[in-house]
Each structure stands twice: as structure tokens, then as C-alpha cells.
Motif scaffolding. Structure first.
Motif, PDB file in Angstrom:
ATOM      1  N   GLN A  80      49.192 129.146 -57.387  1.00 57.27           N
ATOM      2  CA  GLN A  80      47.952 129.339 -59.085  1.00 57.27           C
ATOM      3  C   GLN A  80      48.186 127.658 -59.406  1.00 57.27           C
ATOM      4  O   GLN A  80      49.531 127.084 -59.649  1.00 57.27           O
ATOM      5  CB  GLN A  80      48.696 130.026 -59.858  1.00 57.27           C
ATOM      6  CG  GLN A  80      48.419 131.147 -59.090  1.00 57.27           C
ATOM      7  CD  GLN A  80      48.118 132.391 -60.098  1.00 57.27           C
ATOM      8  OE1 GLN A  80      48.438 133.524 -59.753  1.00 57.27           O
ATOM      9  NE2 GLN A  80      48.745 132.337 -61.180  1.00 57.27           N
ATOM     10  N   ALA A  81      46.967 127.044 -60.639  1.00 57.89           N
ATOM     11  CA  ALA A  81      47.685 126.100 -61.363  1.00 57.89           C
ATOM     12  C   ALA A  81      48.324 126.367 -62.565  1.00 57.89           C
ATOM     13  O   ALA A  81      49.396 125.261 -62.409  1.00 57.89           O
ATOM     14  CB  ALA A  81      46.385 126.201 -62.565  1.00 57.89           C
ATOM     15  N   ASP A  82      49.319 127.144 -62.936  1.00 51.24           N
ATOM     16  CA  ASP A  82      50.047 127.052 -63.881  1.00 51.24           C
ATOM     17  C   ASP A  82      51.195 127.246 -63.453  1.00 51.24           C
ATOM     18  O   ASP A  82      52.833 127.678 -63.897  1.00 51.24           O
ATOM     19  CB  ASP A  82      49.954 128.394 -64.989  1.00 51.24           C
ATOM     20  CG  ASP A  82      50.230 130.012 -64.086  1.00 51.24           C
ATOM     21  OD1 ASP A  82      49.753 130.057 -62.921  1.00 51.24           O
ATOM     22  OD2 ASP A  82      50.310 130.614 -64.966  1.00 51.24           O
ATOM     23  N   TRP A  83      51.710 127.276 -61.560  1.00 50.54           N
ATOM     24  CA  TRP A  83      53.545 126.870 -60.536  1.00 50.54           C
ATOM     25  C   TRP A  83      53.414 125.901 -60.503  1.00 50.54           C
ATOM     26  O   TRP A  83      52.794 124.739 -61.127  1.00 50.54           O
ATOM     27  CB  TRP A  83      52.969 127.343 -59.590  1.00 50.54           C
ATOM     28  CG  TRP A  83      52.305 129.392 -59.326  1.00 50.54           C
ATOM     29  CD1 TRP A  83      52.811 130.389 -60.378  1.00 50.54           C
ATOM     30  CD2 TRP A  83      52.116 129.781 -58.377  1.00 50.54           C
ATOM     31  NE1 TRP A  83      52.167 131.098 -59.932  1.00 50.54           N
ATOM     32  CE2 TRP A  83      51.656 131.376 -59.153  1.00 50.54           C
ATOM     33  CE3 TRP A  83      52.438 129.641 -56.811  1.00 50.54           C
ATOM     34  CZ2 TRP A  83      51.627 131.749 -57.741  1.00 50.54           C
ATOM     35  CZ3 TRP A  83      51.966 130.430 -55.885  1.00 50.54           C
ATOM     36  CH2 TRP A  83      51.189 131.876 -56.788  1.00 50.54           C
ATOM     37  N   ALA A  84      54.944 125.314 -60.660  1.00 49.03           N
ATOM     38  CA  ALA A  84      55.279 124.132 -60.044  1.00 49.03           C
ATOM     39  C   ALA A  84      54.832 123.424 -59.164  1.00 49.03           C
ATOM     40  O   ALA A  84      54.184 124.257 -58.424  1.00 49.03           O
ATOM     41  CB  ALA A  84      56.680 123.787 -60.411  1.00 49.03           C
ATOM     42  N   ALA A  85      54.561 122.109 -59.178  1.00 47.83           N
ATOM     43  CA  ALA A  85      54.167 121.354 -57.981  1.00 47.83           C
ATOM     44  C   ALA A  85      54.660 121.730 -56.925  1.00 47.83           C
ATOM     45  O   ALA A  85      53.477 121.758 -55.522  1.00 47.83           O
ATOM     46  CB  ALA A  85      53.894 119.819 -58.282  1.00 47.83           C
ATOM     47  N   GLU A 113      58.862 132.228 -53.462  1.00 44.54           N
ATOM     48  CA  GLU A 113      59.461 131.255 -53.778  1.00 44.54           C
ATOM     49  C   GLU A 113      59.003 130.968 -54.870  1.00 44.54           C
ATOM     50  O   GLU A 113      58.418 129.022 -54.946  1.00 44.54           O
ATOM     51  CB  GLU A 113      58.244 130.421 -52.255  1.00 44.54           C
ATOM     52  CG  GLU A 113      59.189 130.807 -51.529  1.00 44.54           C
ATOM     53  CD  GLU A 113      59.767 129.908 -50.851  1.00 44.54           C
ATOM     54  OE1 GLU A 113      60.742 128.991 -50.939  1.00 44.54           O
ATOM     55  OE2 GLU A 113      60.245 130.646 -49.797  1.00 44.54           O
ATOM     56  N   VAL A 114      57.855 131.614 -55.772  1.00 45.69           N
ATOM     57  CA  VAL A 114      57.587 131.562 -57.189  1.00 45.69           C
ATOM     58  C   VAL A 114      58.846 131.658 -58.782  1.00 45.69           C
ATOM     59  O   VAL A 114      58.722 132.596 -58.945  1.00 45.69           O
ATOM     60  CB  VAL A 114      56.272 132.112 -57.207  1.00 45.69           C
ATOM     61  CG1 VAL A 114      55.401 131.685 -58.864  1.00 45.69           C
ATOM     62  CG2 VAL A 114      55.474 132.014 -55.717  1.00 45.69           C
ATOM     63  N   SER A 115      59.246 130.522 -58.328  1.00 49.98           N
ATOM     64  CA  SER A 115      60.413 131.321 -59.484  1.00 49.98           C
ATOM     65  C   SER A 115      60.251 130.750 -60.652  1.00 49.98           C
ATOM     66  O   SER A 115      60.782 131.338 -62.025  1.00 49.98           O
ATOM     67  CB  SER A 115      61.539 130.064 -59.281  1.00 49.98           C
ATOM     68  OG  SER A 115      61.684 128.907 -59.166  1.00 49.98           O
ATOM     69  N   SER A 116      59.605 129.536 -61.015  1.00 52.40           N
ATOM     70  CA  SER A 116      58.969 129.444 -62.484  1.00 52.40           C
ATOM     71  C   SER A 116      58.232 130.771 -63.434  1.00 52.40           C
ATOM     72  O   SER A 116      58.097 131.057 -64.596  1.00 52.40           O
ATOM     73  CB  SER A 116      58.086 128.537 -62.719  1.00 52.40           C
ATOM     74  OG  SER A 116      56.475 128.467 -61.697  1.00 52.40           O
ATOM     75  N   ASP A 117      57.589 131.637 -62.429  1.00 49.44           N
ATOM     76  CA  ASP A 117      56.471 132.759 -62.507  1.00 49.44           C
ATOM     77  C   ASP A 117      57.269 134.336 -62.120  1.00 49.44           C
ATOM     78  O   ASP A 117      56.268 134.691 -61.304  1.00 49.44           O
ATOM     79  CB  ASP A 117      55.107 132.817 -62.760  1.00 49.44           C
ATOM     80  CG  ASP A 117      54.490 133.700 -63.278  1.00 49.44           C
ATOM     81  OD1 ASP A 117      54.736 134.753 -63.415  1.00 49.44           O
ATOM     82  OD2 ASP A 117      53.545 133.731 -62.827  1.00 49.44           O
ATOM     83  N   PRO A 118      58.696 134.931 -62.336  1.00 50.74           N
ATOM     84  CA  PRO A 118      58.830 136.291 -61.543  1.00 50.74           C
ATOM     85  C   PRO A 118      57.624 137.132 -62.073  1.00 50.74           C
ATOM     86  O   PRO A 118      58.015 138.640 -60.641  1.00 50.74           O
ATOM     87  CB  PRO A 118      59.876 136.394 -62.772  1.00 50.74           C
ATOM     88  CG  PRO A 118      59.848 135.949 -63.676  1.00 50.74           C
ATOM     89  CD  PRO A 118      59.133 134.591 -63.484  1.00 50.74           C
ATOM     90  N   THR A 119      56.917 137.347 -62.503  1.00 50.24           N
ATOM     91  CA  THR A 119      55.771 138.410 -62.003  1.00 50.24           C
ATOM     92  C   THR A 119      53.982 138.018 -62.095  1.00 50.24           C
ATOM     93  O   THR A 119      53.681 138.460 -61.872  1.00 50.24           O
ATOM     94  CB  THR A 119      55.986 138.793 -63.454  1.00 50.24           C
ATOM     95  OG1 THR A 119      55.382 137.619 -64.313  1.00 50.24           O
ATOM     96  CG2 THR A 119      56.345 139.587 -64.262  1.00 50.24           C
ATOM     97  N   ALA A 120      54.390 136.433 -60.687  1.00 50.02           N
ATOM     98  CA  ALA A 120      53.433 136.588 -60.563  1.00 50.02           C
ATOM     99  C   ALA A 120      52.872 137.325 -59.181  1.00 50.02           C
ATOM    100  O   ALA A 120      51.305 137.126 -59.257  1.00 50.02           O
ATOM    101  CB  ALA A 120      54.078 135.042 -59.572  1.00 50.02           C
TER     102      ALA A 120
END
Length: 142
Positions: A80-85, A113-120
Motif C-alpha cells: 500500500q502507498a502508506d507502508w514503508a518502502a 512484514e508490515v510493522s508500520s501498520d499493525p492493522t493493515a
């Protein structure tokens, strides 16, 4: 967490794969990362890009194809666009012969793998189910 959804479509696996991949711009709608996105395109083959499109041209690269097996299997990275690169998940779509057509199963995994958004992953079950319903209408229409 894994998201798993499936659907049956009244066409053979090769046709089901073609509608899913080549025809994605015709059935995919409403679920975009970029606010200005108006469509989507999937480039064929390993390394092909899943691109959200804007009126001005290409927009956001959602992912890359990592497995391309026509009539059988498609695997691609997803972000997603708002995840870390450096964050991404993986989507695998399989196409298997079934009574009256093809069973199309989608698994979206790698949410850890998406630690920047735990509810992704929240909302993806319903989102993928709705997208597959639109896909099934397109597949049935030929």
C-alpha cells in the motif's frame, strides 16, 4: 494472519487466468491506494508490474509478479502507498479445474512484514471477496 477467499467461475482455468490478468482493468474497481487512481493494469510475466493508473498516466506500483503460470497460478508482491518502502505482502491466486468451471482461490499473506501498520490486514477479506465477485461477473460474461 492470512486472508483467504475463493470463488467458482464458469470457464476453464486458462480463460479464468486470462480474465483475471489481461482483463483486470475491466473488472477491478474502487479499491485503489492513490486518491487519483482511475484504473489498474497488470503487466504479464515474472517481473511485470501491478500498476494503479491515473488520468495523467501511470500512478502507484502496487506490486510485482513473482510467478506467472497461465491457467494455473499467479503470485505477486503487494504494498500500500502508506507502508514503508521495504514493506510488502504476497498475493497468490490459483486456478484449478472444478465442476462447471474453475475454482479461483486467493491467499494474501505476509502481514507480519508490515510493522508500520499493525492493522493493515483488516478489511482485506471483505475487499478481496468483493473484487472476486466483480471478477466472476466478468469471467461469466466471457
Amino acid at each position: 494472519m492470512e486472508v483467504q477467499v475463493s470463488i467458482r467461475v464458469p470457464v476453464d482455468p486458462s480463460t479464468a487466468f486470462a480474465v483475471f490478468t489481461d482483463g483486470i482493468g475491466g473488472w477491478w474497481r474502487d479499491y485503489y491506494n492513490a486518491p487519483d487512481a482511475t484504473g489498474i493494469r497488470l503487466e504479464p510475466g515474472v517481473g511485470g508490474r501491478l500498476m494503479e493508473l491515473e488520468e495523467a498516466g501511470e500512478g502507484f506500483e502496487v506490486g510485482r509478479v513473482t510467478a506467472w503460470e497461465p491457467g494455473r497460478r499467479l503470485v505477486l508482491t503487494w504494498r500500500q502507498a502508506d507502508w514503508a518502502a521495504d514493506e510488502s505482502t504476497e498475493v497468490e491466486v490459483t486456478f484449478a479445474p472444478a465442476e462447471g468451471g474453475t475454482r479461483v482461490a486467493l491467499e494474501h499473506r505476509g502481514w507480519d512484514e508490515v510493522s508500520s501498520d499493525p492493522t493493515a490486514g483488516e478489511g482485506y477479506v471483505d475487499g478481496w471477496a468483493e473484487l472476486l465477485d466483480w471478477y466472476a461477473v466478468a469471467a461469466a460474461a466471457g
